[in-house]
Design a protein around this motif. Structure first.
Motif, short mmCIF file in Angstrom:
data_model
loop_
_atom_site.label_atom_id
_atom_site.label_comp_id
_atom_site.label_asym_id
_atom_site.label_seq_id
_atom_site.Cartn_x
_atom_site.Cartn_y
_atom_site.Cartn_z
N ALA A 255 8.03 4.49 5.28
CA ALA A 255 7.90 2.92 5.38
C ALA A 255 7.14 2.76 4.01
CB ALA A 255 7.35 2.53 6.59
N ALA A 256 6.16 3.18 3.54
CA ALA A 256 5.46 2.68 2.26
C ALA A 256 4.76 3.86 1.83
CB ALA A 256 4.69 1.46 2.93
N LEU A 257 4.38 3.59 0.55
CA LEU A 257 3.32 4.72 -0.33
C LEU A 257 2.43 3.48 -0.94
CD1 LEU A 257 6.12 7.01 -1.78
CD2 LEU A 257 4.52 7.39 0.20
N ALA A 258 1.41 3.76 -0.66
CA ALA A 258 0.14 2.79 -1.25
C ALA A 258 -0.86 3.80 -2.05
CB ALA A 258 -0.48 2.07 -0.52
N GLN B 267 13.16 6.46 -4.05
CA GLN B 267 12.85 5.26 -3.29
C GLN B 267 11.58 4.42 -3.74
OE1 GLN B 267 12.80 7.49 0.57
NE2 GLN B 267 13.65 5.70 1.25
N PRO B 268 12.05 3.69 -4.98
CA PRO B 268 10.87 2.89 -5.79
C PRO B 268 10.38 1.98 -4.75
CG PRO B 268 13.26 2.46 -6.74
CD PRO B 268 13.35 3.74 -5.78
N ALA B 269 11.16 1.29 -3.81
CA ALA B 269 10.66 0.14 -3.28
C ALA B 269 9.71 0.65 -2.06
CB ALA B 269 11.81 -0.46 -2.22
N LEU B 270 9.42 1.87 -2.01
CA LEU B 270 8.43 2.41 -1.08
C LEU B 270 6.87 2.08 -1.62
CD1 LEU B 270 9.46 5.86 0.18
CD2 LEU B 270 9.59 3.82 1.39
N ALA B 271 6.78 1.97 -2.94
CA ALA B 271 5.39 1.75 -3.56
C ALA B 271 4.82 0.24 -3.11
CB ALA B 271 5.58 2.02 -4.88
N CYS B 272 3.81 0.00 -2.69
CA CYS B 272 3.20 -1.31 -2.39
C CYS B 272 1.81 -1.23 -2.45
CB CYS B 272 4.05 -1.84 -1.09
SG CYS B 272 3.43 -0.87 0.33
N ALA B 273 1.19 -2.27 -2.04
CA ALA B 273 -0.27 -2.30 -2.14
C ALA B 273 -0.90 -1.82 -0.54
CB ALA B 273 -0.83 -3.78 -1.95
N PRO B 274 -1.94 -1.13 -0.29
CA PRO B 274 -2.26 -0.75 0.77
C PRO B 274 -2.37 -1.48 2.12
CG PRO B 274 -3.84 -0.10 -0.77
CD PRO B 274 -2.72 -1.22 -1.34
N GLN B 275 -2.51 -2.98 2.10
CA GLN B 275 -2.40 -3.74 3.35
C GLN B 275 -0.90 -3.91 3.62
OE1 GLN B 275 -4.89 -4.70 5.30
NE2 GLN B 275 -3.25 -4.98 6.55
N GLU B 276 -0.02 -4.16 2.46
CA GLU B 276 1.44 -4.25 2.92
C GLU B 276 1.78 -2.83 3.52
OE1 GLU B 276 5.88 -4.92 0.67
OE2 GLU B 276 3.99 -5.35 -0.28
N ALA B 277 1.40 -1.74 2.99
CA ALA B 277 1.74 -0.51 3.70
C ALA B 277 1.42 -0.48 5.32
CB ALA B 277 0.98 0.67 3.05
N LEU B 278 0.16 -1.05 5.49
CA LEU B 278 -0.30 -1.31 7.01
C LEU B 278 0.87 -2.24 7.69
CD1 LEU B 278 -2.90 0.36 6.22
CD2 LEU B 278 -3.66 -1.42 7.99
N ALA B 279 1.26 -3.10 7.09
CA ALA B 279 2.36 -4.15 7.72
C ALA B 279 3.67 -3.57 7.96
CB ALA B 279 2.34 -5.40 6.76
#
Length: 298
Positions: A32-35, A51-63
């Motif tokens: 879902a995410a990599l932060a 999958q470049p869209a996986l990179a995000c901020a930590p709180q977004e990863a939780l969401a």
């Protein structure tokens, strides 16, 4: 939770996360995410997975995720957990071997399940580690609601689960260190001894590594005590005395390390009947440990 759904996130994208993410990706598990505290680390791993869209901020990863794997240094686990806004129904799982689950108290207070998932593998090279995960063990500690999910994760990775009781993590991790990184100073000592009579470091290592592999193979086949070899296991006091004389001439630290490692080996030799009481007494004397009681655990 089905691991085929994109509900797993990593916070922290160091070597352990890289290996696990690669292995999960190759098993068809969507992330879902990599932060990361360092956004470029998350971006690099996301690019590696295509999958470049996986990179995000930590709180977004939780969401985005239900299962959040905290792959951060031990000293940062508690502060990372405290800095995030957890929700009931989530799972906060750290990947540390030594840190107790109490470090995740902030997540637990917010209603998240907490657990530990520590792959027992070497991660100095993430690509190689990803390939070696299958068949390795993984230490799991979690409550009854989360444990099945972590067991499922282990199954997807082809890993053997090892359940840890509460309060055992420091002993577990120290034991793993003896079997892994503590081998390195012993091997370095062997190389240094050969360098002292003119063998270059690379040649010494090339010659000694087959002995290391042979010993590990023997342990796998016959157990630790069954793999015993060398002069101590044979009760050869004269050879041990010559070893110590040569090592003392190089420096007392070399002889001290030899004595420290020789004593538990002597205990194992006695436990298996490889060394009779008279030989053991002579070896203790040669090693400077007259009257010392040896452990014969086995």
């Amino acid at each position: 939770m089905s691991l085929s759904h994109p509900n797993i996130a990593f916070i922290g994208c160091g070597r352990v996360a890289q290996a696990l993410a690669l292995a999960l990706h190759r098993q068809g598990v969507s992330l879902a995410a990599l932060a990361s505290r360092n956004p470029s680390s998350a971006q690099a791993l996301a690019q590696q997975l295509g999958q470049p869209a996986l990179a995000c901020a930590p709180q977004e990863a939780l969401a985005r995720a239900e299962l959040v794997l905290l792959s951060v240094p031990d000293d940062a686990i508690a502060t990372t957990a405290q800095a995030l806004r957890w929700r009931p129904g989530q799972a906060a799982v750290h990947l540390s071997g030594a840190t107790e689950l109490s470090a995740l108290e902030a997540a637990a207070q917010a209603g998240a399940e907490v657990g530990g998932f520590h792959p027992l593998q070497i991660f100095s090279a993430p690509e190689q580690a990803a390939q070696r995960l299958a068949g390795s063990s993984v230490a799991i500690e979690a409550g009854p609601a989360l444990e099945p999910q972590l067991l499922a994760l282990a199954h997807v990775l082809g890993m053997r689960p090892l359940r840890l009781p509460e309060g055992a993590r420091a002993r577990y991790h120290a034991g793993a260190g003896f079997a892994a990184s503590f081998l390195l100073p012993v091997l370095d000592e062997a190389v240094q001894l050969w360098q002292s009579f003119g063998v270059d470091r690379a040649s010494a290592l090339q010659a000694l590594l087959p002995l290391v592999r042979g010993t590990v193979d023997a342990v796998e086949e016959r157990g630790i005590h069954g793999a015993l070899s060398g002069p101590i296991s044979r009760g050869d006091v004269g050879v041990v005395a010559r070893h110590l004389q040569a090592l003392e001439a190089l420096g007392p630290e070399h002889a001290a390390l030899y004595r420290m490692l020789a004593m538990p080996q002597l205990g194992m030799a006695q436990a298996t009947g490889r060394c009779d009481p008279d030989q053991a007494a002579q070896l203790r004397s040669a090693l400077g440990h007259d009257g010392v009681e040896l452990s014969t655990r086995g």
